[in-house]
Every structure is written in structure tokens, then in C-alpha cells.
Design a protein around this motif. Structure first.
Motif, short mmCIF file in Angstrom:
data_model
loop_
_atom_site.label_atom_id
_atom_site.label_comp_id
_atom_site.label_asym_id
_atom_site.label_seq_id
_atom_site.Cartn_x
_atom_site.Cartn_y
_atom_site.Cartn_z
N SER A 17 29.37 36.03 29.21
CA SER A 17 30.12 36.90 30.12
C SER A 17 29.24 38.03 30.62
N ARG A 19 29.87 41.74 33.27
CA ARG A 19 30.76 42.53 34.12
C ARG A 19 29.92 43.27 35.14
N TYR A 61 40.51 34.71 45.08
CA TYR A 61 39.34 34.14 44.43
C TYR A 61 38.94 32.82 45.08
N VAL A 65 35.60 29.92 41.05
CA VAL A 65 35.60 30.95 40.00
C VAL A 65 36.99 31.26 39.49
N ARG A 68 38.14 32.07 35.79
CA ARG A 68 36.98 32.53 35.00
C ARG A 68 36.59 33.97 35.36
N PHE A 69 36.74 34.34 36.62
CA PHE A 69 36.36 35.67 37.10
C PHE A 69 37.62 36.48 37.38
N LEU A 82 33.78 43.14 38.60
CA LEU A 82 33.94 41.70 38.57
C LEU A 82 33.61 41.24 37.15
N GLN A 83 34.65 40.91 36.40
CA GLN A 83 34.48 40.39 35.06
C GLN A 83 34.27 38.89 35.17
N MET A 84 33.12 38.44 34.68
CA MET A 84 32.77 37.03 34.80
C MET A 84 32.68 36.42 33.40
N ASP A 91 26.56 29.49 38.61
CA ASP A 91 26.95 30.85 39.01
C ASP A 91 25.72 31.72 39.27
#
Length: 128
Positions: A17, A19, A61, A65, A68-69, A82-84, A91
Motif C-alpha cells: 500500500s 498513500r 474511479y 482501481v 483497491r484505491f 489517494l490511498q492505494m 499500477d
């Protein structure tokens, strides 16, 4: 003039992850929408996510993504995030935040020409 500064990119293993943050400064707008785009080497820039500053902060979105995002915003700080999660090698790209002044219901959030201001980008690399 508006300045957008992204941060939070880096190298992460697949499944990990990151961010990303994007801070806006300079000229302010009472209402504006924000978006994230990305561009991988040899590919065109593509839409990732967008968030309204109105209508309860609705988010949009790309299918690639979704789930997931997560995009969020802190209006007091003029910052979007943007939390990924569950990152994949595909990606990997330079991620850009963008600002679209004003707000209207027919805005095409996935179209880069809707956005007037862009950050310099931050690199995200996902290793397999």
C-alpha cells in the motif's frame, strides 16, 4: 495561480500500500473538483480517481482501481489523498493530481481537459 504538490510516491512490493497526498496552494476557489491521473512509460495519461467538493464529496474511479484505491479530501487543508491498496505491477506510473475549478453536474471527471491545474507528479513503482 494554483500550485499542486504531490507526495507519498515510492517503491513498494506487489500487494502493498501507499498513500499519495496532493496539497493545493495559491489562488483558491470556493468550489472545485480534484482528480488523480497516472502515466506509465510509453502510455497515455489515464484517469484514476476524482472527488467532488460538493454533493457530499462523491468519488469516481477507473474500473482498474475500483475496490483497491480510495480518494478523500480535507478541505480545511486543501489536500486530497489517494490511498492505494493491493498494488499491482501494472499500477507503476507517475501519478499526477489535478484541479478543476467550479462544479457542475455534467463534468467529465475522467477527461484530462476538464482540469486546469496540474502537479508535477510523483513516481509509484510496484515490484513483482
Amino acid at each position: 495561480q494554483v500550485q499542486l504538490v504531490e507526495s507519498g510516491g515510492g517503491l513498494v512490493q506487489a500487494g502493498g500500500s501507499l498513500r499519495l497526498s496532493c496539497a493545493a496552494s495559491g489562488r483558491t476557489f470556493s468550489v472545485y473538483d480534484m482528480g488523480w491521473f497516472r502515466q506509465a512509460p510509453g502510455k497515455e495519461r489515464e484517469f484514476v480517481a476524482a472527488i467532488r467538493s460538493w454533493s457530499g464529496g462523491a468519488t469516481f474511479y477507473a474500473d482498474s482501481v475500483k475496490g483497491r484505491f480510495t480518494m478523500s479530501r480535507d478541505n480545511a487543508k486543501n489536500t486530497v489523498y489517494l490511498q492505494m491498496n493491493s498494488l499491482k505491477p501494472e499500477d507503476t506510473a507517475v501519478y499526477y493530481c489535478a484541479l478543476a475549478p467550479g462544479a457542475y453536474g455534467s463534468r467529465r471527471y475522467s477527461a484530462s481537459d476538464e482540469y486546469d491545474y496540474w502537479g508535477q507528479g510523483t513516481q509509484v513503482t510496484v515490484s513483482s
